[in-house]
Design an enzyme around this catalytic site. Structure first.
Site, PDB file in Angstrom:
ATOM      1  N   GLU A   1     -48.037 -25.972  13.543  1.00  0.00           N
ATOM      2  CA  GLU A   1     -48.657 -25.876  12.379  1.00  0.00           C
ATOM      3  C   GLU A   1     -49.928 -26.015  11.928  1.00  0.00           C
ATOM      4  O   GLU A   1     -50.284 -27.362  11.779  1.00  0.00           O
ATOM      5  CB  GLU A   1     -47.832 -26.055  11.014  1.00  0.00           C
ATOM      6  CG  GLU A   1     -46.008 -25.233  10.907  1.00  0.00           C
ATOM      7  CD  GLU A   1     -45.568 -26.654   9.424  1.00  0.00           C
ATOM      8  OE1 GLU A   1     -44.178 -26.334   9.692  1.00  0.00           O
ATOM      9  OE2 GLU A   1     -46.196 -26.585   8.806  1.00  0.00           O
TER      10      GLU A   1
ATOM     11  N   ASP B   1     -48.547 -31.015  -2.256  1.00  0.00           N
ATOM     12  CA  ASP B   1     -49.052 -31.637  -1.048  1.00  0.00           C
ATOM     13  C   ASP B   1     -49.638 -33.511  -1.266  1.00  0.00           C
ATOM     14  O   ASP B   1     -50.238 -33.000  -2.810  1.00  0.00           O
ATOM     15  CB  ASP B   1     -50.415 -31.590  -0.491  1.00  0.00           C
ATOM     16  CG  ASP B   1     -49.965 -30.226   0.962  1.00  0.00           C
ATOM     17  OD1 ASP B   1     -49.340 -31.067   1.419  1.00  0.00           O
ATOM     18  OD2 ASP B   1     -49.514 -28.805   0.920  1.00  0.00           O
TER      19      ASP B   1
END
Lengths: 274, 418
Positions: A51, A62
């Site tokens: 990824e 995040d």
């Protein structure tokens, strides 16, 4: 839709009877050159699927580690064109390891959805994870991505209940990414028993492989999370390793590339030793 | 792209949006992480139910009247009107009214929305409240309703804003809220909103997020607008009583745009009413990253759950922007404003920090009203506009907040030793 590198990779993992390791790093972190070397080294270190984060100034889902990673990359001049360029360069020497671009919608939208999808395919990208485009907006990006042969990987979360799960799975392809906690990346470790039950619930609703991520930091955790799942995603731990390896001026050191790759090797070994 | 801009469609009404998926033409929508989607859908349902429940409206009306102090007065600013008439080179000078939402409990229009949303949170059985704040006006209003209803409350506020709006930080503490300074980014409203979203995604089970402006994922832009529309509804009635007709011109400042949409929305279909939204021009639109005028100096993008005009670079990275006003210092704007800009129904202009400071002082000296720096932006445009309008033009400006929170910062800018 035709078979992708992701489909082939999960078939191979199944044949080898093991869970795969999905690694996340931000493209361009801590600088373009070092990031290319990390990317190039990941498959040999044991990453089954890569990824690659498309850095964004406002990574709302995040935690601090990936926020910092994203900002380091942007500060070092990372842009969408460079991220796509990294994938194209990687593909010159590796035509097997799947690459999933992961990030937020705005940099894609501003690049232009159609142009982005065409350039991603040309670069050798296999799939997309776009955190803030839910199934309700499938016709914007998901369906056009599927139409050009990219997998569109959807996140399922602990709040995705039985009523909603079919909607989330409907246009998902490649694999399903199960978010093991309600929270941001890199947060508290997930409750393993709970995760096993949740993965079972999702697998009962789809034939797609299920990868589990969020909060996985060590080989031991990866090993226990992997039971019943098809792959484990590790991200914050890797970008934290980058951060710790940097010199006082924030620049990469000789330690940076090995710090990430050694961690990946350890995680991969743990997943292969069960 | 999903929807074509309704800018070119023939409209029967400007007041029917958003559609069932939260779109105002191209803008709006629900761009959030999956963890939040089920909750956003629950909220949408809870709001639909509340709207259909007379008991909800009755409770809100009670609180608006006896707790917030509504209706706020519609005040004829006589001395400013005289001033503008003296300034007019054409023998004009509009008759200027202020909608005095700065007189509400907590000192701004923000209480209108917070009372509505705390009632929704209670209906949904949520036990913890979070919010973001820029100038601290929304934070204070949230802390206030949380105290009133006995719910624990955490406010995210950019570290830069904590410094420049310290009186409001103190108020939030006194009201029992926990204030979390946010150091990521430039430490302003955008970063506070990111952090509030991170909290929400982590505590989604028990937590209700009171968004302070008419932005964010659907249904927030709609419900915040609805709760703020009491401003414009009152102005219609009050103006009919005062002048026997509707106003000709409306002016309000725009950060996220909640006070403005609240004033504008009830008038959108009265096509003779000219409407102006005033963005924060900071150091000037020509200064790169030196302003917070997302519509006049930005482009469409997706942030914080909605598609709207954003301050951003050509790689889709969000810019910090700049404004002297912490409440306008946000790189986006509510999606309905973006749509009203593209349809041309509302004209969006900008004024600089310097012009806003001049208006701030003029208002204090002429009317004995110390405005917040946010409505000082609206007044700065009124200073330009009113002298050019005929004397029979009736103009309403939303005085959406009082300036107590700004006196120390403004004293600093003006070089006044305190």
């Amino acid at each position: 839709m035709t078979e992708t590198r992701i489909d082939r990779r999960f078939a191979k993992l199944k044949a080898e009877d093991r869970a795969g390791l999905v690694t996340f790093v931000s493209a361009g972190d801590p600088d373009p050159e070092t990031s290319k070397r990390i990317l190039a080294g990941l498959p040999a270190a044991g990453a089954d699927i890569i990824e690659l984060g498309m850095p964004f100034s406002d990574p709302m889902a995040d935690g601090p580690a990936i926020q910092a990673s994203s900002l380091r990359a942007l500060k070092a001049g990372q842009r969408m064109t460079k991220t796509l360029g990294m994938v194209a360069e990687f593909r010159k020497s590796d035509n097997e390891t799947p690459i999933v671009l992961m990030g937020y919608y705005n940099p894609i939208y501003v690049y232009g959805n159609e142009r982005f999808l065409a350039d991603a395919v040309k670069a050798g990208v296999d799939g997309l994870i776009v955190v803030d485009v839910p199934p309700e907006a499938d016709e914007e990006l998901c369906l056009p991505a599927l139409a050009v042969g990219l997998n569109f990987i959807r996140l399922a979360t602990p709040t995705t209940d039985a009523k909603r799960l079919p909607k989330v799975l409907a246009n998902t392809s490649g694999f399903v990414y199960y978010v093991s906690i309600t929270g941001i990346t890199g947060a508290a470790a997930p409750d393993v028993a709970k995760v096993h039950g949740e993965v079972k619930r999702i697998k009962a609703a789809t034939t797609l492989p299920v990868a589990v991520g969020f909060g996985v930091k060590t080989g031991e955790q990866a090993q226990s999370i992997a039971k019943g799942a098809d792959a484990v995603v590790v991200g914050s731990a890797l970008v934290s390793a980058i951060e710790k390896s940097l010199g006082e001026n924030g620049a990469a050191t000789g330690e940076t590339v090995p710090a990430v790759l050694d961690l990946v090797k350890g995680l991969a070994a743990a997943l292969r030793s069960r | 792209m999903t929807t074509t801009s309704t800018a070119d469609a023939k409209l029967n009404s400007y007041r029917s949006g958003p559609d069932e998926r939260g779109h105002f033409g191209l803008f709006g929508g629900r761009f959030v992480a999956e963890t939040l989607m089920p909750l956003i859908l629950d909220l949408e349902q809870a709001y639909k139910d509340a709207k259909a429940d007379p008991a909800f409206h009755a409770e809100l009306e009670y609180l608006n009247t006896f707790y917030a102090g509504r209706p706020s007065p519609l005040y004829f600013a006589e001395r400013l009107t005289e001033h503008f008439r003296a300034e007019s080179k054409t023998g004009g000078g509009a008759k200027v009214y202020f909608k005095r939402d700065e007189l509400n409990h907590t000192g701004s229009h923000k209480i209108n929305n917070c009372l509505g949303q705390i009632l929704l949170a209670r209906r949904m059985g949520k036990t913890r409240i979070i919010a973001e704040t820029g100038a601290g006006q929304h934070g204070v209003a949230v802390a206030t309703v949380c105290a009133r209803f006995g719910l624990p409350c955490e406010i995210y506020m950019g570290a830069t804003d904590v410094k420049r709006q310290s009186p409001n930080v103190a108020r939030m503490y006194m009201l029992g809220a926990k204030v979390n300074p946010v150091t990521s980014g430039a430490g302003t409203l955008k970063d506070a909103m990111n952090e509030a979203l991170r909290d929400w995604v982590t505590n989604v089970e028990n937590t209700y997020y009171i968004i302070g402006t008419a932005a964010g994922p659907h249904p927030y832009p709609e419900l915040v607008r609805d709760f703020q529309s009491i401003i414009g509804k009152e102005v219609r009635e009050q103006m009919m009583a005062a002048e026997g007709r509707l106003p000709d011109t409306l002016v309000a400042c725009i950060g996220g745009g909640s006070n403005a949409i609240g004033l504008f929305h009830p008038f959108l279909d009265d096509e003779k009413v000219k409407i102006f939204g005033v963005e924060a021009g900071g150091h000037g639109l020509e200064v790169p990253n030196g302003h917070a005028a997302s519509m006049n100096g930005g482009s469409p993008g997706v942030l914080h759950g909605n598609r709207t005009y954003l301050l951003q670079d050509d790689d889709g990275q969000i810019l910090e922007g700049h404004s002297i006003s912490a409440g306008l210092d946000y790189p986006g704007v509510g999606p309905e404003h973006s749509w009203l800009k593209d349809t041309g129904r509302v004209k969006y202009v900008s004024v600089t920090d310097k012009e806003a400071l001049e208006a701030f002082q003029l208002c204090a000296r002429q009317e004995g009203i110390i405005p917040a720096l946010e409505p000082a932006h609206a007044l700065a445009h009124v200073m330009k506009l009113a002298p050019t309008l005929p004397q029979n033009d009736i103009l309403v400006m939303n005085m959406c907040g009082r300036g107590d929170k700004d006196v120390f910062a403004v004293a600093g800018y003006l070089g006044i030793a305190i």
